[in-house]
Motif scaffolding. Structure first.
Motif, PDB file in Angstrom:
ATOM      1  N   ARG A 233      38.265  65.010  67.338  1.00 56.38           N
ATOM      2  CA  ARG A 233      38.830  64.916  68.645  1.00 56.38           C
ATOM      3  C   ARG A 233      37.526  64.929  69.605  1.00 56.38           C
ATOM      4  N   ALA A 234      36.689  65.885  69.318  1.00 60.92           N
ATOM      5  CA  ALA A 234      35.441  66.065  70.203  1.00 60.92           C
ATOM      6  C   ALA A 234      34.464  65.184  70.043  1.00 60.92           C
ATOM      7  N   GLU A 235      34.338  64.564  68.782  1.00 58.77           N
ATOM      8  CA  GLU A 235      33.242  63.568  68.535  1.00 58.77           C
ATOM      9  C   GLU A 235      33.610  62.212  68.953  1.00 58.77           C
ATOM     10  N   LYS A 236      35.070  61.868  68.795  1.00 57.51           N
ATOM     11  CA  LYS A 236      35.595  60.536  69.071  1.00 57.51           C
ATOM     12  C   LYS A 236      35.523  60.694  70.746  1.00 57.51           C
ATOM     13  N   THR A 237      35.998  61.595  71.377  1.00 60.00           N
ATOM     14  CA  THR A 237      35.831  61.504  72.841  1.00 60.00           C
ATOM     15  C   THR A 237      34.552  61.375  73.403  1.00 60.00           C
ATOM     16  N   LYS A 238      33.565  62.033  72.602  1.00 60.02           N
ATOM     17  CA  LYS A 238      31.994  61.760  73.157  1.00 60.02           C
ATOM     18  C   LYS A 238      31.753  60.349  73.031  1.00 60.02           C
ATOM     19  N   ALA A 239      31.928  59.623  71.826  1.00 55.26           N
ATOM     20  CA  ALA A 239      31.808  58.486  71.595  1.00 55.26           C
ATOM     21  C   ALA A 239      32.466  57.245  72.383  1.00 55.26           C
ATOM     22  N   VAL A 240      33.590  57.736  72.924  1.00 56.46           N
ATOM     23  CA  VAL A 240      34.431  56.570  73.648  1.00 56.46           C
ATOM     24  C   VAL A 240      34.234  56.603  75.265  1.00 56.46           C
TER      25      VAL A 240
ATOM     26  N   ALA B 178      40.878  58.546  77.568  1.00 59.69           N
ATOM     27  CA  ALA B 178      39.558  58.855  78.209  1.00 59.69           C
ATOM     28  C   ALA B 178      38.591  57.897  78.260  1.00 59.69           C
ATOM     29  N   GLY B 179      38.357  57.083  77.357  1.00 56.56           N
ATOM     30  CA  GLY B 179      37.399  56.012  77.365  1.00 56.56           C
ATOM     31  C   GLY B 179      37.830  55.148  78.221  1.00 56.56           C
ATOM     32  N   GLU B 180      39.339  54.735  78.528  1.00 53.98           N
ATOM     33  CA  GLU B 180      39.744  53.638  79.714  1.00 53.98           C
ATOM     34  C   GLU B 180      39.188  54.166  80.868  1.00 53.98           C
ATOM     35  N   ALA B 181      39.731  55.630  81.164  1.00 55.88           N
ATOM     36  CA  ALA B 181      39.115  56.050  82.364  1.00 55.88           C
ATOM     37  C   ALA B 181      37.608  56.132  82.794  1.00 55.88           C
ATOM     38  N   ALA B 182      36.716  56.219  81.661  1.00 56.58           N
ATOM     39  CA  ALA B 182      35.485  56.234  81.775  1.00 56.58           C
ATOM     40  C   ALA B 182      34.939  54.813  81.843  1.00 56.58           C
ATOM     41  N   GLY B 183      35.760  53.687  81.776  1.00 55.77           N
ATOM     42  CA  GLY B 183      35.480  52.378  81.988  1.00 55.77           C
ATOM     43  C   GLY B 183      34.407  51.749  80.737  1.00 55.77           C
ATOM     44  N   VAL B 184      35.009  52.466  79.585  1.00 59.48           N
ATOM     45  CA  VAL B 184      34.215  52.035  78.266  1.00 59.48           C
ATOM     46  C   VAL B 184      34.994  51.254  77.665  1.00 59.48           C
ATOM     47  N   ILE B 185      36.422  51.630  77.652  1.00 63.10           N
ATOM     48  CA  ILE B 185      37.327  50.783  76.693  1.00 63.10           C
ATOM     49  C   ILE B 185      38.313  50.076  77.662  1.00 63.10           C
ATOM     50  N   LEU B 186      38.523  48.907  77.198  1.00 64.82           N
ATOM     51  CA  LEU B 186      39.529  48.026  78.015  1.00 64.82           C
ATOM     52  C   LEU B 186      40.869  48.565  77.739  1.00 64.82           C
TER      53      LEU B 186
ATOM     54  N   THR C 142      27.061  54.698  74.825  1.00 66.18           N
ATOM     55  CA  THR C 142      25.976  54.518  74.508  1.00 66.18           C
ATOM     56  C   THR C 142      25.482  54.387  72.904  1.00 66.18           C
ATOM     57  N   ALA C 143      24.169  53.567  72.865  1.00 62.93           N
ATOM     58  CA  ALA C 143      23.605  53.774  71.488  1.00 62.93           C
ATOM     59  C   ALA C 143      23.147  54.956  71.064  1.00 62.93           C
ATOM     60  N   ALA C 144      22.662  55.818  72.065  1.00 66.83           N
ATOM     61  CA  ALA C 144      21.896  57.084  71.810  1.00 66.83           C
ATOM     62  C   ALA C 144      22.926  57.958  71.300  1.00 66.83           C
ATOM     63  N   MET C 145      24.284  57.977  71.704  1.00 66.65           N
ATOM     64  CA  MET C 145      25.443  58.661  71.014  1.00 66.65           C
ATOM     65  C   MET C 145      25.658  58.185  69.549  1.00 66.65           C
ATOM     66  N   LEU C 146      25.643  57.035  69.432  1.00 64.32           N
ATOM     67  CA  LEU C 146      26.065  56.252  68.135  1.00 64.32           C
ATOM     68  C   LEU C 146      24.913  56.643  67.257  1.00 64.32           C
ATOM     69  N   PHE C 147      23.730  56.436  67.363  1.00 66.52           N
ATOM     70  CA  PHE C 147      22.727  56.991  66.916  1.00 66.52           C
ATOM     71  C   PHE C 147      22.638  58.525  66.365  1.00 66.52           C
ATOM     72  N   ALA C 148      22.907  59.384  67.156  1.00 64.94           N
ATOM     73  CA  ALA C 148      23.156  60.866  66.970  1.00 64.94           C
ATOM     74  C   ALA C 148      24.165  61.105  66.079  1.00 64.94           C
ATOM     75  N   GLN C 149      25.378  60.419  66.404  1.00 63.68           N
ATOM     76  CA  GLN C 149      26.227  60.770  65.309  1.00 63.68           C
ATOM     77  C   GLN C 149      26.068  60.113  63.934  1.00 63.68           C
ATOM     78  N   LEU C 150      25.528  59.037  63.828  1.00 62.40           N
ATOM     79  CA  LEU C 150      25.109  58.411  62.496  1.00 62.40           C
ATOM     80  C   LEU C 150      24.065  59.491  61.974  1.00 62.40           C
ATOM     81  N   ALA C 151      23.187  60.000  62.514  1.00 66.74           N
ATOM     82  CA  ALA C 151      22.099  60.843  61.930  1.00 66.74           C
ATOM     83  C   ALA C 151      22.854  61.990  61.280  1.00 66.74           C
ATOM     84  N   GLU C 152      23.952  62.419  61.941  1.00 61.33           N
ATOM     85  CA  GLU C 152      24.299  63.622  61.415  1.00 61.33           C
ATOM     86  C   GLU C 152      25.677  63.515  60.598  1.00 61.33           C
ATOM     87  N   VAL C 153      25.817  62.153  59.958  1.00 56.16           N
ATOM     88  CA  VAL C 153      26.893  61.853  58.994  1.00 56.16           C
ATOM     89  C   VAL C 153      27.263  62.661  57.652  1.00 56.16           C
ATOM     90  N   GLU C 154      26.191  63.195  57.328  1.00 49.31           N
ATOM     91  CA  GLU C 154      26.378  64.131  56.023  1.00 49.31           C
ATOM     92  C   GLU C 154      26.939  65.511  56.459  1.00 49.31           C
TER      93      GLU C 154
END
Length: 229
Positions: A75-82, A135-143, A86-98
């Motif tokens: 929940r915490a990580e998905k909320t940050k993502a949506v 939350a993503g809709e409210a932030a203007g990131v998700i349609l 930003t690409a920075a958030m995506l890259f940070a999450q991919l870097a920590e995937v293990e």
């Protein structure tokens, strides 16, 4: 998901022990399934079986705690993502995937095991997903969606189903290197998922418009037969 590089706030010793037991159980359940006994879990965590009972009441209580923790991290990580988008958030999450591989493996084992606990876990995941998509809709990131609950359920079915299909074929192929396999899976799906979510699939909305016209007054079987003839 969580940033473990920052220094944690001081916590009571009992809570640190409970967290260690929970994290060890997530890893062991994910690796070997839920038939693992309390003694084996205790050995994994470096504690006694009695201490597990003291903190969690029973093995089922421990599993509930594992479910709650895995859900909270998702929940915490998905909320940050949506909400960041930003690409920075995506890259940070991919870097920590293990780092999140043990929780992904646990989640897969729980879904494969089925039963009441798995069903409850899925429903909690869907409820959480609806919240972070909102939350993503409210932030203007998700349609926005015509039916947010239906969209959430569809995305959950697609994501969980895809992960389960991959697990059915590969979960036990790399028992000693699941984290690397999970990274490869993440890399395989990231580009097509981003492309699909960002650009869409169809070149126009004609199928959607036709369906929206059909839904309020769908033809009966007789109407369909006469149309076909």
């Amino acid at each position: 998901m969580r940033d473990t590089s920052t220094k944690r706030e001081a916590r009571p010793a009992g809570m640190e022990t409970a967290d260690r037991i929970r994290d060890a159980a997530i890893a062991r359940f994910g690796r070997d399934g839920f038939a693992v006994g309390l003694r084996a879990l205790a050995t994994e965590a470096g504690v006694t079986a009695g201490l597990i009972v003291h903190h969690f009441g029973s093995k089922d209580g421990l599993r509930h705690a594992c479910d709650e923790h895995v859900l909270a991290v998702i929940r915490a990580e998905k909320t940050k993502a949506v909400t960041t988008g930003t690409a920075a958030m995506l890259f940070a999450q991919l870097a920590e995937v293990e780092q999140f591989a043990p929780m992904a493996r646990y989640l897969l084992r729980s879904l494969q095991a089925g039963g009441t606990l798995a069903a409850e876990l899925v429903e909690h995941m869907m409820a959480d997903a609806q919240e972070y998509l909102a939350a993503g809709e409210a932030a203007g990131v998700i349609l926005p969606s015509r039916d947010p609950a239906a969209r959430t359920r569809y995305l959950a079915y697609q994501n969980i189903g895809g992960l389960l299909l991959w697990a059915t074929m590969h979960l036990d192929d790399h028992p000693d290197d699941f984290a690397a396999a999970f990274r490869r899976y993440s890399q395989e799906i990231t580009l097509p998922a981003l492309e699909l979510f960002s650009q869409g699939l169809f070149v126009d909305r004609s199928m959607l418009d036709d369906y929206l016209m059909y839904v309020p007054d769908p033809p009966t079987a007789g109407d369909a037969d006469s149309t076909a003839s």
